[in-house]
Write a protein that holds these residues in place. Structure first.
Motif, short mmCIF file in Angstrom:
data_model
loop_
_atom_site.label_atom_id
_atom_site.label_comp_id
_atom_site.label_asym_id
_atom_site.label_seq_id
_atom_site.Cartn_x
_atom_site.Cartn_y
_atom_site.Cartn_z
N ILE A 55 -8.23 49.38 16.69
CA ILE A 55 -7.84 50.74 16.47
C ILE A 55 -6.35 50.89 17.06
N ALA A 56 -6.14 49.97 17.56
CA ALA A 56 -4.48 49.89 17.92
C ALA A 56 -3.88 49.63 16.81
N GLN A 57 -4.46 49.06 15.71
CA GLN A 57 -3.58 48.67 14.64
C GLN A 57 -3.41 49.74 13.51
N ILE A 58 -4.38 50.74 13.72
CA ILE A 58 -4.18 52.03 13.00
C ILE A 58 -2.77 52.86 13.24
N ARG A 59 -2.00 53.13 12.18
CA ARG A 59 -1.00 54.08 12.70
C ARG A 59 -0.29 54.54 11.33
N ARG A 60 0.03 55.98 12.00
CA ARG A 60 0.24 56.83 10.96
C ARG A 60 1.28 56.31 9.77
N GLU A 61 2.55 55.59 10.32
CA GLU A 61 3.42 55.33 9.52
C GLU A 61 2.99 54.22 8.40
N GLY A 62 1.73 53.58 8.39
CA GLY A 62 1.20 53.11 7.26
C GLY A 62 1.25 51.58 7.46
N ALA A 63 0.90 50.74 6.74
CA ALA A 63 0.99 49.38 6.58
C ALA A 63 2.35 48.74 6.58
N TRP A 117 -7.54 46.53 5.65
CA TRP A 117 -7.53 48.07 4.88
C TRP A 117 -6.55 48.29 3.97
N THR A 118 -5.27 47.88 3.99
CA THR A 118 -4.35 47.96 2.74
C THR A 118 -5.04 47.39 1.65
N LEU A 119 -5.32 46.10 1.48
CA LEU A 119 -5.79 45.67 0.54
C LEU A 119 -6.91 46.11 -0.14
N PHE A 120 -7.91 46.76 0.83
CA PHE A 120 -8.89 47.68 0.04
C PHE A 120 -8.50 48.77 -0.68
N TRP A 121 -7.37 49.27 -0.43
CA TRP A 121 -6.78 50.44 -1.26
C TRP A 121 -5.87 50.05 -2.55
N TYR A 126 0.72 55.30 2.68
CA TYR A 126 -0.23 56.33 2.83
C TYR A 126 -1.65 55.74 3.15
N VAL A 127 -1.73 54.53 3.54
CA VAL A 127 -3.16 53.83 3.75
C VAL A 127 -3.96 54.51 5.27
N PHE A 128 -3.03 55.10 5.77
CA PHE A 128 -3.64 56.01 7.22
C PHE A 128 -3.11 57.35 7.18
N SER A 129 -2.94 57.87 5.94
CA SER A 129 -2.49 59.08 5.42
C SER A 129 -3.71 60.01 5.23
N SER A 130 -3.50 61.18 4.23
CA SER A 130 -4.76 61.73 3.88
C SER A 130 -5.04 61.10 2.57
N PHE A 131 -6.30 61.06 2.06
CA PHE A 131 -6.79 60.46 0.83
C PHE A 131 -5.88 61.41 -0.33
N GLU A 132 -5.77 62.55 -0.25
CA GLU A 132 -5.00 63.30 -1.09
C GLU A 132 -3.49 62.65 -1.37
N ASN A 133 -2.94 62.57 -0.20
CA ASN A 133 -1.53 61.71 -0.42
C ASN A 133 -1.55 60.69 -1.06
N LEU A 134 -2.54 59.77 -0.64
CA LEU A 134 -2.65 58.21 -1.54
C LEU A 134 -2.97 58.79 -2.90
N LEU A 135 -3.97 59.59 -3.15
CA LEU A 135 -4.36 59.70 -4.50
C LEU A 135 -3.28 60.29 -5.45
#
Length: 482
Positions: free
Chosen positions: A51-59, A137-141, A169-178
């Motif tokens: 969980i500590a690896q999840i961050r809003r600024e992304g990958a 997680w990033t490679l998945f996207w 955007y990998v920890f942003s909203s899916f809309e932003n990533l899309l």
């Protein structure tokens, strides 16, 4: 002894493994393989470690040349112009040993080196990062929103695409990533969207007058792949009419030309946009220029069918080719409750007991296998040539998934007998280069922790040489699976 995981009302209560085993799973299933000391670092709180690896600024951002997609696009256009000049000169003289040919070859070599450097920088993050759950997680996207170097003009844009449209955007909203991925020059070139013109648009009328042709080209590739692969999924019940109407809504999504202010970047060309309202998946969209296509993307991002489709893919990637329905449902509910907040979905994945099943149901892709081997010894690939040949040999050529579907996720694809023989050959070569300076028994314990079975430990310990022991370790089922 494992602990009982909290569950929703009515769910069967599931037991989590011991913390020692969870630490091994954290590094090898959620992550990209354990670096020395990583499993020990995760033992105190394996879920908190992830969980500590999840961050809003992304990958993490690869340490490549940092060139933008716009700059790369312009370089590719110059290369194409030089190539045309060489061909014209060759056709006229029968001789291409000219200054133009030399310039063309130099540009070609420079672009190839840039693409190789992009991939190496990405691989070095994967091999060296202490936050490999974040990188997985990033490679998945990057695979979900596939663009591929199989198309020449897109090849130089894959690295910038991941850096500009995916990683932030990998920890942003899916809309932003899309939206970011659907409007990036790499996606617009890969799926030919930049060439799409509304049949009744001003641009189509102009083309028809010049070419004496009744219609100009509406391209449906991007619309189809967004629906089928990126959002609601092929089983969502949409029709060919929905695809066509969505393609019309997306007309005008293009790339700036050399003379434009935004050369090589996303632009909206009003003159290419198909005028009029659209009805897509039962929802009506008024004429709004660029806003029409963006409105469709926003609604697709919020559609429950998108949550179901994408959460199923997340569960298949991280847990099993046929994931537990309860896990998919839990991810889906979190997605809908948070409006597609990917950080919240990632946290729910980590907190879900189904994701910690001790059975390693997934086999590593060639890329994951190579990275985990470097992570095993605490090293990184020093050159593109150190990693590209094995990936190409095993069917995962760098930056070149074969179709918009991306690389396969199923174990069967990567576990064919011929592929395993090639893995063994590479393992022996890698062992010959590094094993003499290692203690394979210590590496086995460090890399697998509680996932190291007595059978595998005995095989490594009884090997006649360090090289043989090292090769046996990285070819063991425990190391190959996650």
């Amino acid at each position: 002894m494992g602990k009982i995981a909290m569950s929703r009302k009515g769910d069967r209560r599931l037991s989590l493994p011991s913390k020692d085993l969870m630490a091994a799973i954290a590094a090898t299933r959620f992550g990209l393989g354990a670096r020395p000391g990583e499993i020990d670092a995760a033992k105190a709180d394996p879920q908190g470690f992830l969980i500590a690896q999840i961050r809003r600024e992304g990958a993490d951002i690869p340490q490549d040349d940092g060139e933008s997609a716009g700059a790369r696009f312009e370089q590719m256009r110059r290369y194409q112009q030089e190539r045309r000049a060489v061909r014209q000169e060759k056709d006229g003289r029968g001789n291409d040993s000219t200054f133009a040919a030399q310039a063309f070859q130099s540009t070609q070599r420079d672009l190839r080196q840039k693409v190789n450097a992009d991939f190496l920088a990405r691989a070095r993050i994967g091999a060296g990062t202490p936050a490999s759950f974040r990188e997985r997680w990033t490679l998945f996207w990057t695979n979900h929103f596939t663009v591929s170097a199989t198309k020449q003009i897109t090849s130089v844009l894959v690295g910038p695409f991941e850096r500009e449209a995916i990683r932030p955007y990998v920890f942003s909203s899916f809309e932003n990533l899309l939206v970011a991925s659907s409007t990036h020059p790499a996606m617009l070139t890969y799926l030919d969207q930049a060439l799409s013109i509304g049949p009744q648009s001003r641009a189509a009328q102009f083309v028809a007058r010049r070419r004496n042709s009744a219609t100009a080209g509406l391209n449906e590739n991007l619309a189809r792949e967004i629906l089928e692969l990126h959002t609601v999924g092929i089983d969502a019940g949409y029709t060919q009419g929905d695809v066509t109407e969505f393609a019309r809504a997306l007309t005008g999504f293009s790339i700036g030309r050399e003379q434009d202010d935004r050369a090589g970047q996303f632009v909206f060309r009003e003159q290419a946009h198909e005028p009029g309202p659209r009805t897509i998946l039962g929802r009506r969209y008024a004429e709004a220029g660029v806003g029409q296509g963006l409105a469709v993307l926003r609604d697709l991002a919020a559609d429950p069918r998108t949550a179901r489709h994408v959460c199923g893919k997340i569960a298949r990637h991280f847990v099993a080719d046929v994931p537990p329905p309860s896990l998919v449902q839990r991810l889906e509910q979190r997605w809908m409750a948070t409006g597609g907040d990917l950080a919240a979905v990632a946290r729910t994945l980590v907190e879900s007991p189904e994701a910690w099943d001790p059975t390693p149901a997934k086999i590593k892709t060639p890329y994951e296998y190579a990275l985990s081997t470097w992570r095993l010894i605490g090293a990184e690939p020093s050159a593109f040539e150190r990693i590209a040949p094995i990936l190409t040999s095993l069917g995962q050529r760098p930056f070149a998934p074969p179709s918009p579907k991306g690389w396969p996720e199923d174990a069967q694809t990567w576990a064919a007998p011929d592929a395993l023989i090639k893995r063994m050959q590479w393992a022996q070569g890698f062992a010959a280069a590094v094993a003499d300076q290692t203690d394979p028994n210590a590496l086995a314990a460090s890399a697998l922790g509680e996932r190291l079975t007595p059978l595998a430990a005995k095989a490594v310990a009884r090997a006649e040489t360090r090289r043989e022991a090292f090769a046996l370790l990285i070819m063991s089922p425990e190391f190959q699976r996650r």
